[in-house]
Structures are given as C-alpha cells and as structure tokens.
Design a protein around this motif. Structure first.
Motif, mmCIF file in Angstrom:
data_model
loop_
_atom_site.group_PDB
_atom_site.id
_atom_site.type_symbol
_atom_site.label_atom_id
_atom_site.label_comp_id
_atom_site.label_asym_id
_atom_site.label_seq_id
_atom_site.Cartn_x
_atom_site.Cartn_y
_atom_site.Cartn_z
ATOM 1 N N ASN A 182 0.804 -1.225 0.000
ATOM 2 C CA ASN A 182 0.000 0.000 0.000
ATOM 3 C C ASN A 182 0.837 1.275 0.000
ATOM 4 O O ASN A 182 0.290 2.385 -0.064
ATOM 5 N N GLY A 183 2.167 1.130 0.058
ATOM 6 C CA GLY A 183 3.044 2.288 -0.033
ATOM 7 C C GLY A 183 3.140 3.126 1.217
ATOM 8 O O GLY A 183 3.724 4.223 1.186
ATOM 9 N N ALA A 184 2.590 2.645 2.338
ATOM 10 C CA ALA A 184 2.575 3.441 3.564
ATOM 11 C C ALA A 184 3.991 3.786 4.012
ATOM 12 O O ALA A 184 4.870 2.925 4.063
ATOM 13 N N TYR A 185 4.210 5.061 4.317
ATOM 14 C CA TYR A 185 5.545 5.506 4.729
ATOM 15 C C TYR A 185 5.489 6.459 5.916
ATOM 16 O O TYR A 185 6.488 7.077 6.278
ATOM 17 N N GLY A 186 4.305 6.564 6.546
ATOM 18 C CA GLY A 186 4.193 7.367 7.755
ATOM 19 C C GLY A 186 3.385 8.622 7.630
ATOM 20 O O GLY A 186 2.952 9.182 8.634
ATOM 21 N N SER A 187 3.131 9.079 6.394
ATOM 22 C CA SER A 187 2.393 10.325 6.215
ATOM 23 C C SER A 187 0.882 10.117 6.103
ATOM 24 O O SER A 187 0.141 11.075 5.932
ATOM 25 N N ARG A 188 0.465 8.868 6.159
ATOM 26 C CA ARG A 188 -0.958 8.535 6.191
ATOM 27 C C ARG A 188 -1.720 9.077 4.968
ATOM 28 O O ARG A 188 -2.659 9.868 5.090
ATOM 29 N N MET A 189 -1.331 8.623 3.784
ATOM 30 C CA MET A 189 -2.061 8.937 2.564
ATOM 31 C C MET A 189 -3.329 8.062 2.527
ATOM 32 O O MET A 189 -3.255 6.842 2.684
ATOM 33 N N LEU A 190 -4.478 8.676 2.315
ATOM 34 C CA LEU A 190 -5.761 7.986 2.435
ATOM 35 C C LEU A 190 -5.884 6.722 1.579
ATOM 36 O O LEU A 190 -6.438 5.711 2.047
ATOM 37 N N PRO A 191 -5.400 6.675 0.319
ATOM 38 C CA PRO A 191 -5.543 5.444 -0.470
ATOM 39 C C PRO A 191 -4.851 4.228 0.148
ATOM 40 O O PRO A 191 -5.191 3.087 -0.201
ATOM 41 N N GLU A 192 -3.913 4.446 1.065
ATOM 42 C CA GLU A 192 -3.195 3.327 1.675
ATOM 43 C C GLU A 192 -4.119 2.423 2.473
ATOM 44 O O GLU A 192 -3.802 1.257 2.722
ATOM 45 N N THR A 193 -5.275 2.920 2.856
ATOM 46 C CA THR A 193 -6.212 2.139 3.673
ATOM 47 C C THR A 193 -7.198 1.335 2.842
ATOM 48 O O THR A 193 -7.944 0.529 3.394
ATOM 49 N N MET A 194 -7.231 1.529 1.519
ATOM 50 C CA MET A 194 -8.416 1.121 0.760
ATOM 51 C C MET A 194 -8.240 0.008 -0.268
ATOM 52 O O MET A 194 -9.233 -0.524 -0.750
ATOM 53 N N GLY A 195 -7.024 -0.369 -0.650
ATOM 54 C CA GLY A 195 -6.845 -1.282 -1.776
ATOM 55 C C GLY A 195 -7.119 -2.734 -1.443
ATOM 56 O O GLY A 195 -7.440 -3.099 -0.316
ATOM 57 N N GLY A 196 -6.946 -3.582 -2.447
ATOM 58 C CA GLY A 196 -7.086 -5.024 -2.258
ATOM 59 C C GLY A 196 -8.084 -5.693 -3.170
ATOM 60 O O GLY A 196 -8.846 -6.570 -2.743
ATOM 61 N N GLY A 197 -8.115 -5.309 -4.455
ATOM 62 C CA GLY A 197 -9.036 -5.923 -5.402
ATOM 63 C C GLY A 197 -8.715 -7.372 -5.689
ATOM 64 O O GLY A 197 -7.551 -7.794 -5.657
ATOM 65 N N ILE A 198 -9.758 -8.165 -6.000
ATOM 66 C CA ILE A 198 -9.595 -9.598 -6.218
ATOM 67 C C ILE A 198 -10.646 -10.085 -7.210
ATOM 68 O O ILE A 198 -11.773 -9.588 -7.220
ATOM 69 N N ALA A 199 -10.270 -11.044 -8.055
ATOM 70 C CA ALA A 199 -11.226 -11.605 -9.013
ATOM 71 C C ALA A 199 -10.951 -13.083 -9.239
ATOM 72 O O ALA A 199 -9.818 -13.468 -9.554
ATOM 73 N N PHE A 200 -11.983 -13.896 -9.091
ATOM 74 C CA PHE A 200 -11.972 -15.266 -9.588
ATOM 75 C C PHE A 200 -12.635 -15.262 -10.963
ATOM 76 O O PHE A 200 -13.740 -14.729 -11.126
ATOM 77 N N PHE A 201 -11.968 -15.837 -11.957
ATOM 78 C CA PHE A 201 -12.555 -15.954 -13.286
ATOM 79 C C PHE A 201 -11.748 -16.982 -14.067
ATOM 80 O O PHE A 201 -10.642 -17.377 -13.664
ATOM 81 N N ASP A 202 -12.284 -17.428 -15.186
ATOM 82 C CA ASP A 202 -11.631 -18.446 -16.005
ATOM 83 C C ASP A 202 -11.066 -17.777 -17.256
ATOM 84 O O ASP A 202 -11.728 -17.682 -18.286
ATOM 85 N N TYR A 203 -9.816 -17.319 -17.176
ATOM 86 C CA TYR A 203 -9.274 -16.513 -18.273
ATOM 87 C C TYR A 203 -8.924 -17.354 -19.501
ATOM 88 O O TYR A 203 -8.889 -16.847 -20.627
ATOM 89 N N ASN A 204 -8.638 -18.677 -19.321
ATOM 90 C CA ASN A 204 -8.204 -19.508 -20.443
ATOM 91 C C ASN A 204 -9.229 -20.570 -20.831
ATOM 92 O O ASN A 204 -8.918 -21.469 -21.617
ATOM 93 N N ASN A 205 -10.438 -20.478 -20.302
ATOM 94 C CA ASN A 205 -11.552 -21.354 -20.677
ATOM 95 C C ASN A 205 -11.240 -22.836 -20.496
ATOM 96 O O ASN A 205 -11.653 -23.670 -21.304
ATOM 97 N N ASP A 206 -10.534 -23.174 -19.392
ATOM 98 C CA ASP A 206 -10.264 -24.590 -19.124
ATOM 99 C C ASP A 206 -11.179 -25.143 -18.030
ATOM 100 O O ASP A 206 -10.960 -26.245 -17.523
ATOM 101 N N SER A 207 -12.191 -24.331 -17.647
ATOM 102 C CA SER A 207 -13.191 -24.706 -16.636
ATOM 103 C C SER A 207 -12.653 -24.700 -15.211
ATOM 104 O O SER A 207 -13.343 -25.146 -14.289
ATOM 105 N N HIS A 208 -11.437 -24.207 -14.996
ATOM 106 C CA HIS A 208 -10.895 -24.046 -13.654
ATOM 107 C C HIS A 208 -10.833 -22.553 -13.328
ATOM 108 O O HIS A 208 -10.503 -21.736 -14.194
ATOM 109 N N GLN A 209 -11.119 -22.223 -12.089
ATOM 110 C CA GLN A 209 -11.136 -20.820 -11.687
ATOM 111 C C GLN A 209 -9.719 -20.296 -11.467
ATOM 112 O O GLN A 209 -8.931 -20.870 -10.707
ATOM 113 N N ASP A 210 -9.404 -19.206 -12.154
ATOM 114 C CA ASP A 210 -8.122 -18.529 -12.006
ATOM 115 C C ASP A 210 -8.294 -17.356 -11.040
ATOM 116 O O ASP A 210 -9.418 -17.007 -10.661
ATOM 117 N N LEU A 211 -7.194 -16.741 -10.654
ATOM 118 C CA LEU A 211 -7.252 -15.735 -9.608
ATOM 119 C C LEU A 211 -6.387 -14.531 -9.976
ATOM 120 O O LEU A 211 -5.206 -14.682 -10.272
#
Length: 595
Positions: A78-107
C-alpha cells in the motif's frame, strides 16, 4: 478532541457523545451494545414471519488456510511511509474468473505500489494472475500473460466486452484506469486508449461492473469514483490523533465525485453518465455528492432491466432505477436504501444482494464503519421500499464493532440457504491505543442462515480460523478444488493474501450451473437461474461484481441439503427468453447453452 472525532468518525467518539448521537432511546442503545434485540419496537412478523424457537445451533464452519501450499505468494503493497495517505487504507481488489476457458477458476490479485515521491522501491509490487489447476493449487502466469502491472491499483471488473468468448479485465486505480483485452487465453493487450475508458488522470476509482444496462446485448461498464484526492489535498487536511501524530481520516473533508457509466458502442465506449442520470449533485451547491466504494447491478423491481446500487462512504447510498430508455432515476432516499434505520448516512464499504430467504424477499447488505451496524435492507416482492432490518435479521449487534469491507452471500454448508460472510479490518493501525474496543486486525465474520428454524434469519457462526484476525478488504469465492462447495479468498491492505478452503462435512447435496450465452454476451452476465428442489425455490443471478473491489466466479453453486433430486431449473437469459431443464443429476456441474 474535535480533531480526533473527525479522524475516526464515530469510532473515536467518547461514551457521552455516543449517547447524544443515538436518538432511539435507551432500549435501542442496549440493543446496539449487545442487549436484548426483542425489545426493539419492530413488527418482526412483517419481516421474518412468526417467532420461532432458538433451539437450532449454528454449525462450526470449517475453513482451512491453504495459502502456503496453493502456490500463491502475494502480499499487497500500500506504499505506507508514515504520512498517512488515504488510499493506503483502501486497496485489495480480487477476481476469480476463467481466463483460459479450461473450466478451472483462475485468480487475479490487484496490487498498489509505493508512492513515486518516496525512495521506496517498486520492484515486487505488481499485480498477479494465477492460473488455477482445479485442485486447489495455482501457477503464477503474470509475466507471460502481460499483467505484471505496477500502478496504484484498487479494484477489478471482469467481462467479455467484445463478445469473443474470452473474459477481459478492467482495473481501477488512483489515476487512469486500464482495460485489457484477452487474446485467446494466452495474453492480455492494453486497449484502454483506443476504447476510451481511462477516465481522468486525477481520479480515484474503486469498484467497477460490466453489465448490459440498455439491453442491446453487449456489456456496458459502470465505474465508481471515490473522492477528490491528491498528495497536496491529503497533507492540507492533516488528520491527527491526540498523542499519536498523523492519522488516516474519514472522507468527510474530501470533495465528492461522480461515477462514470460507459456505453459499449462496439468499437469504443462512450461516457453517457450525464445523459443517463448517474451524476448526482448537491441541490444547493451543484457539487457531486457521491463517494462510491462499491457497486452491484441487479434487477430491483423485477422488470427485466438491470438497476444499480452504489455504496457511498459517509454520504447517502444511491439506487439508480433503470428507466428502460437509456436513463436512470436516482431513488436511494425514496426506496429506503440511502440511510440506515436511524436515518443516518454510514461509512458504506462493500455490498451484495440476494433472495436470501428463498422467497420473494430481496436483501441488500452493506458493510459499514466500526460502531455502525452492517446494513441489511429488505424488500418484499412488489413493494417499492426497503427497510433496514439489520437487527431483526440477526446481524445488527454482532456486526457493530467490526469495520466491514467485503461482504458476500454464499452457501458455505450447502444446506440451500445463503450464509453471509464479512471481511473486517480497521483503517487506522493505532486504533486500539485510542479506543480499547477496536483493533486494526479483526476476525472474519460468518453469519449462518438458519432459515425458518429461528426467530432471526442469521446467527453468528464460529469458524475454525478463530482467533486469527485480518486487515480484511476484498472478499470473494469460487470452487477452487472441484469438490462442489465454495471456498473463500480474502485480501488485506498492506498484507498477505489468504486462501481459505471450505472443508465442510455436512454431506449435503449440490449442483453447479454454468451458463454459456450467445455473443455479444457469452458469459450471460445478468441472467437469472431458479432451482426447484426439496420443496424450496432458490434464485441466483449471474453477476460477478459483488463485495468490495471484487469479482466472484461466474458458475453458480446451489446447495440442496438432503434433497436427492432436482425438480427443475429455470434459466432467464439476459434477452428475456426462458429455458427449463429437468432430470438433472445432483452433485455435478451442469452447462446450459443459450438456444
């Protein structure tokens, strides 16, 4: 004292201030502190039916942390270095999907990075794509697929925008957003500029969703924007905690923004936000109202057209009702979704929706800030108004201490009833030093759906992870090991990713349903599936955008409990046509092709 109250909102208000803010009187106060919920003057029969006994005990949910043996080695920066930039508290996107169409869930795990004005290195801060092998293990394919991104990423949306049969990726960031076209499951090509979806350079985008709002067949794109932010603005706000120095504050002193609706015009996307009515302005100042963190498209009124719910942080939530003419009407206040049951805006984070009781009741849950109950809005059938039934549904008092980000409905024990999972974690690492009841790392909450057996639909369930705690942000699910039940994934801001295998031992039956639609929407996003089995009717929607910054798998899992057969399955395709299937084998995946 005034500074501290600004910094952490109600979380840091002393006991006397809390009492002053609670307008519902001493009975409600006792309930919010964990007292007897039955004393609330609410017509529970109107919401949950006749009162029933509490003899049913919630099962222990068996979850096993298999991150280390899964092949996933990811830690969020999150890049936190002590100055408390607001975006540092908010990230963490995640997706399960099948990108190669092999019927297994990728991440796919979205990373942020170190700030360019610091001397911290950027190596090792890229997002990661892992190919699923279908047995609970994964292989890192980030570099070979061209997704070794190094930017301040936030969230992700998955959708086949060009209808070629391969799932594409949209990544939101602090800055310009990114769209990647899937090239036959081999690599991803950056097509952001040519498709026109980058957004302003100074924007801070969060959650996003692919969906077909105009029913022309192809997928359009909705992008939430949070607040007007920059390093200079953050420094000028200068939040502090008494005796501790710099602190992460709420968005109250940052200006609101407008979300963006892009219409898919084939060769490009067009920004139709203003004409479509998704820009919401303050009536007096004309300034944007929204501070969007999560979005969920769904058909709220049952007219076959997808509406949009947006969870806004510290300002009212939005409900955009599709007018079926390319326009939306914002109806959050009139529908009852804008505020909580005390009439207040909340620190809204994640969102999900479901027909949680296997009847006409539509529930929308929104995870809120600490010292605010998670919201649980319920609408019956053709009713036009939601009521916040957090207390009578059974999640109110228990969720109050948590700061909830990702929240998802998922049937963990395959009994045919949707449970509720909440990923929790505070935004301020030093919160316990100023409020003894609050912690930066918080436990995962699981609310077990006990159906008609209990006076409250949901009961807090213990799980095998206790007392492990997380700085939880995104929460997603998929069947990663092909055993029929759904497993969980949790991201942590500035911390390690966690993969949790579902080791439930209920012996309940199940079916999984995978839809293959016709181009230009082969993923059938927006379709509805209804399963009739064991005397119950379960309704689910194909909508991967749920939770917070998150996408869940496209296949639908239906727990059948002890039912040994399925009466029938109805599929309502996005174009309005309906198919009916009978004589389905239980305990296996069924693939239905649109005719």
């Amino acid at each position: 004292m005034e500074n501290d109250e600004k910094v952490i909102r109600r979380a840091l208000i002393i006991s006397s201030s809390i009492s002053a803010l609670i307008a519902l009187g001493i009975i409600i106060t006792l309930v919010l502190l964990g007292g007897e919920e039955q004393e609330i003057m609410v017509d529970e029969a109107e919401v949950t039916g006749p009162r029933r006994s509490e003899l049913v005990v919630a099962p222990t949910i068996l979850l096993t942390d298999i991150t280390s043996q899964s092949g996933i080695d990811f830690s969020h920066t999150n890049g936190a270095y002590g100055s408390r930039m607001l975006p540092e508290t908010m990230g963490g996107g995640i997706a399960f999907f099948d990108y190669n169409n092999d019927s297994h869930q990728d991440l796919l795990l979205i990373n942020s990075t170190n700030w360019p004005w610091t001397e911290q290195p950027t190596e090792g801060t890229s997002s990661k794509l892992y190919r699923g092998k279908g047995d609970g293990t994964f292989e890192d394919v980030t570099e070979q697929t061209g997704l070794d991104l190094q930017n301040y990423g936030m969230g992700v949306a998955i959708g086949d925008y060009d209808g070629d049969g391969w799932s594409d990726i949209f990544v939101t960031t602090v800055g310009r957003n990114l769209l990647f076209k899937n090239i036959s499951g081999n690599r991803f090509k950056n097509v952001t500029r040519s498709l026109g979806v980058a957004g302003p350079e100074d924007s801070w985008s969060t959650s996003a969703a692919f969906f077909d709002f105009d029913r022309d067949g192809d997928l359009d794109l909705f992008v939430c924007n949070y607040v007007v932010w920059s390093k200079a603005i953050n420094e000028s706000v200068d939040y502090r905690l008494t005796g501790l120095g710099n602190a992460y504050g709420p968005p109250t002193d940052f200006a609101g923004t407008n979300s963006i609706l892009y219409r898919n015009d084939g060769s490009k996307f067009s920004d139709v936000s203003e004409n479509a009515g998704v820009r919401v302005a303050n009536e007096l100042s004309g300034a944007p109202v929204g501070k969007g963190l999560a979005v969920h498209p769904l058909d709220v009124n049952g007219d076959g057209w997808l509406d949009v719910v947006v969870a806004n942080d510290t300002v009212r939530n939005f409900l955009f009702i599709n007018q079926r003419n390319g326009k939306f009407e914002e109806s959050g206040v009139s529908s009852g979704l804008a505020f909580d049951n005390s009439g207040s805006a909340t620190g809204a984070m994640g969102i999900d929706a479901a027909y949680y009781a296997n009847d006409e009741r539509l529930g929308i849950t929104i995870g809120n800030f600490s010292n605010e109950m998670s919201s649980f809005y319920v609408k019956r059938g053709q009713d036009s108004v939601f009521s916040d039934n957090s207390i009578v549904a059974g999640i109110g008092a228990y969720s109050r201490k948590a700061l909830t980000f990702g929240t998802i409905f998922v049937d963990l024990d395959l009994d045919g009833r949707l449970d509720l999972v909440a990923a929790n974690g505070h935004v301020e690492p030093e919160i316990n030093r100023v409020q003894s009841s609050q912690y930066y790392e918080q436990p995962l909450h699981i609310f077990w759906n006990c159906g008609d057996s209990c006076s409250r639909t949901y009961q807090p369930a213990s799980n095998s992870l206790n007392p492990i705690k997380f700085v939880g942000r995104g929460a997603s699910y998929a069947d990663i090991d092909s055993d029929g039940d759904t497993d969980l994934a949790i991201t942590q801001t500035g911390g390690s990713f966690v993969l949790l295998r579902n080791d439930q031992t209920s012996q309940n039956h199940w079916i999984r349903v995978t839809l293959v639609g016709k181009p230009p929407n082969p993923e059938a996003i927006g379709a509805k599936v209804i399963v009739y089995a064991g005397g119950t009717e379960q309704t689910r929607s194909i909508m991967p955008t749920r939770s917070y910054l998150t996408q869940v798998e496209l296949p639908l899992t239906f727990g059948l409990g002890t039912a040994s057969s399925v009466n029938r399955v109805e599929v309502l395709w996005p174009n309005g046509f309906k198919d009916v299937y009978k004589d389905l084998t239980i305990n296996q995946n069924h693939i239905f092709l649109q005719r």
